[in-house]
Design a protein around this motif. Structure first.
Motif, PDB file in Angstrom:
ATOM      1  N   LEU A 158      -1.389  -0.816  -3.782  1.00 20.75           N
ATOM      2  CA  LEU A 158       0.009  -0.499  -4.097  1.00 20.75           C
ATOM      3  C   LEU A 158       0.093   0.420  -5.319  1.00 20.75           C
ATOM      4  CD1 LEU A 158       1.834  -3.881  -3.450  1.00 20.75           C
ATOM      5  CD2 LEU A 158       2.238  -1.714  -2.267  1.00 20.75           C
ATOM      6  N   ALA A 159      -0.808   0.189  -6.293  1.00 22.04           N
ATOM      7  CA  ALA A 159      -0.811   1.044  -7.483  1.00 22.04           C
ATOM      8  C   ALA A 159      -1.176   2.479  -7.101  1.00 22.04           C
ATOM      9  CB  ALA A 159      -1.782   0.491  -8.521  1.00 22.04           C
ATOM     10  N   ILE A 160      -2.153   2.627  -6.190  1.00 25.23           N
ATOM     11  CA  ILE A 160      -2.548   3.975  -5.749  1.00 25.23           C
ATOM     12  C   ILE A 160      -1.383   4.650  -5.025  1.00 25.23           C
ATOM     13  CG2 ILE A 160      -4.069   5.264  -4.175  1.00 25.23           C
ATOM     14  CD1 ILE A 160      -6.177   3.007  -4.738  1.00 25.23           C
ATOM     15  N   ALA A 161      -0.749   3.882  -4.122  1.00 23.70           N
ATOM     16  CA  ALA A 161       0.372   4.450  -3.362  1.00 23.70           C
ATOM     17  C   ALA A 161       1.503   4.857  -4.310  1.00 23.70           C
ATOM     18  CB  ALA A 161       0.865   3.434  -2.336  1.00 23.70           C
ATOM     19  N   ALA A 162       1.785   3.993  -5.309  1.00 25.79           N
ATOM     20  CA  ALA A 162       2.866   4.308  -6.247  1.00 25.79           C
ATOM     21  C   ALA A 162       2.526   5.556  -7.056  1.00 25.79           C
ATOM     22  CB  ALA A 162       3.106   3.121  -7.176  1.00 25.79           C
ATOM     23  N   ALA A 163       1.249   5.680  -7.455  1.00 25.29           N
ATOM     24  CA  ALA A 163       0.837   6.822  -8.277  1.00 25.29           C
ATOM     25  C   ALA A 163       0.920   8.131  -7.504  1.00 25.29           C
ATOM     26  CB  ALA A 163      -0.583   6.608  -8.799  1.00 25.29           C
ATOM     27  N   THR A 164       0.678   8.069  -6.194  1.00 25.93           N
ATOM     28  CA  THR A 164       0.719   9.300  -5.405  1.00 25.93           C
ATOM     29  C   THR A 164       2.095   9.506  -4.764  1.00 25.93           C
ATOM     30  OG1 THR A 164      -0.111   8.131  -3.468  1.00 25.93           O
ATOM     31  CG2 THR A 164      -1.751   9.212  -4.871  1.00 25.93           C
ATOM     32  N   GLY A 165       3.027   8.594  -5.045  1.00 25.55           N
ATOM     33  CA  GLY A 165       4.394   8.757  -4.539  1.00 25.55           C
ATOM     34  C   GLY A 165       4.576   8.366  -3.094  1.00 25.55           C
ATOM     35  N   GLU A 166       3.492   7.818  -2.459  1.00 23.23           N
ATOM     36  CA  GLU A 166       3.581   7.488  -1.032  1.00 23.23           C
ATOM     37  C   GLU A 166       4.514   6.303  -0.782  1.00 23.23           C
ATOM     38  OE1 GLU A 166       2.288   8.821   1.735  1.00 23.23           O
ATOM     39  OE2 GLU A 166       1.551  10.505   0.544  1.00 23.23           O
ATOM     40  N   ALA A 167       4.593   5.411  -1.779  1.00 25.47           N
ATOM     41  CA  ALA A 167       5.374   4.191  -1.555  1.00 25.47           C
ATOM     42  C   ALA A 167       6.793   4.326  -2.088  1.00 25.47           C
ATOM     43  CB  ALA A 167       4.678   3.008  -2.218  1.00 25.47           C
ATOM     44  N   SER A 168       7.142   5.511  -2.577  1.00 27.74           N
ATOM     45  CA  SER A 168       8.481   5.631  -3.150  1.00 27.74           C
ATOM     46  C   SER A 168       9.522   5.587  -2.052  1.00 27.74           C
ATOM     47  CB  SER A 168       8.595   6.918  -3.965  1.00 27.74           C
ATOM     48  OG  SER A 168       8.361   8.023  -3.121  1.00 27.74           O
ATOM     49  N   GLY A 169      10.687   5.101  -2.402  1.00 27.93           N
ATOM     50  CA  GLY A 169      11.750   4.968  -1.416  1.00 27.93           C
ATOM     51  C   GLY A 169      11.502   3.699  -0.714  1.00 27.93           C
TER      52      GLY A 169
END
Ligand SMILES: [Zn+2]
Length: 273
Positions: free
Chosen positions: A262-273
């Motif tokens: 989740l931290a990786i996804a948040a850092a790359t913006g994939e999990a935003s929205g």
């Protein structure tokens, strides 16, 4: 598979070192989706699911139900420590001034509690003289058997811990004959043998200086550490969005692994929205 070890106080047949696997989303779901399942059963299911070995040996079904109540608590506190870190704060209300008090606790200090005695025989002071008893410790199996008995459950639990009982005349009697005025003393005796079965924390209120005791409940602490249902399924949603994995695949991940993804996804913006 990642695992870690916990040393029990009593264990099973002198086997005291337990290997557990890291909890996953499925284990977390046991607690956050428990519905009407009593906490005792949630804890039993969690222990059955996480314990890989006790001593050198893989536990057989029902064997772990023979762990003492204090050893179960020890496993819960070890899990809390994995999830919350070495220290956490208990939040309690002062019984005198009603202010909120934060009590720092260190898991290592809690699990270092040693029994005051290993003698399973005891003398109980009854109104008609001294009774004698030999005891065995309450286990998960006993807790499950006394579930749903309401006010009778504490009494039934005490009776089930008596392996022999002798009245004031030295006659062997049935465990049901235990005098009511011996109950508190017997409970203290059991606690001296298995101190984590009821983990009491001494507190001094910083607001009014009152001294009081609070009970530390491993189940409640672990439930808090596992978080809410909406937090768990919010994570599943964000993981599914970012990585396109199924719910089953996401719930099978150890919690620390999920947090990393989740931290990786948040850092790359994939999990935003
Ligand atoms: Zn106070």
């Amino acid at each position: 598979m990642q695992s870690f070890y916990v040393e029990l106080l009593h264990g099973l047949d002198a086997r005291r070192l337990v290997e557990l696997r890291e909890p996953t989303g499925n284990d977390q779901a046991l607690f956050v989706d428990r519905g009407a399942t009593p906490p005792v059963r949630c804890v039993s299911a969690l222990i059955d699911s996480l314990v890989l070995r006790i001593g050198e040996h893989t536990p057989v079904p029902d064997e772990l139900a023979q762990l003492t109540v204090g050893d179960r608590e020890r496993l819960l506190l070890a899990l809390c420590s994995r999830l919350l870190g070495a220290e956490t704060d208990l939040v309690v209300t002062c019984p005198s001034c009603k202010n909120i008090v934060e009590v720092p606790i260190r898991f290592r200090d809690l699990v270092s509690a040693q029994p005051d005695t290993s003698d399973r025989r005891c003398v109980l002071a009854a109104r008609d003289g001294s009774w004698a008893a030999e005891v065995t410790l309450p286990t998960g199996a006993v807790l499950e058997r006394t579930l749903g008995l309401g006010q009778k459950s504490a009494r039934r639990l005490l009776e089930s811990c008596l392996t022999a009982l002798f009245d004031a005349q030295g006659q062997a009697v049935a465990r049901e004959a235990l005098p009511e005025d011996c109950e508190a003393e017997l409970a203290e005796k059991l606690l001296a043998l298995d101190p984590l079965a009821e983990c009491r924390i001494a507190v001094e209120c910083p607001h009014c200086a009152a001294s009081f005791e609070t009970l530390l409940d491993g189940y409640a602490l672990l439930k808090g550490a596992f978080g809410s249902s909406s937090a768990l399924y919010g994570d599943v949603y964000r993981m599914a969005r970012a990585y396109h994995w199924s719910e089953a695949e996401i719930l099978a991940l150890p919690l620390a692994k999920r947090a990393q993804y989740l931290a990786i996804a948040a850092a790359t913006g994939e999990a935003s929205g």
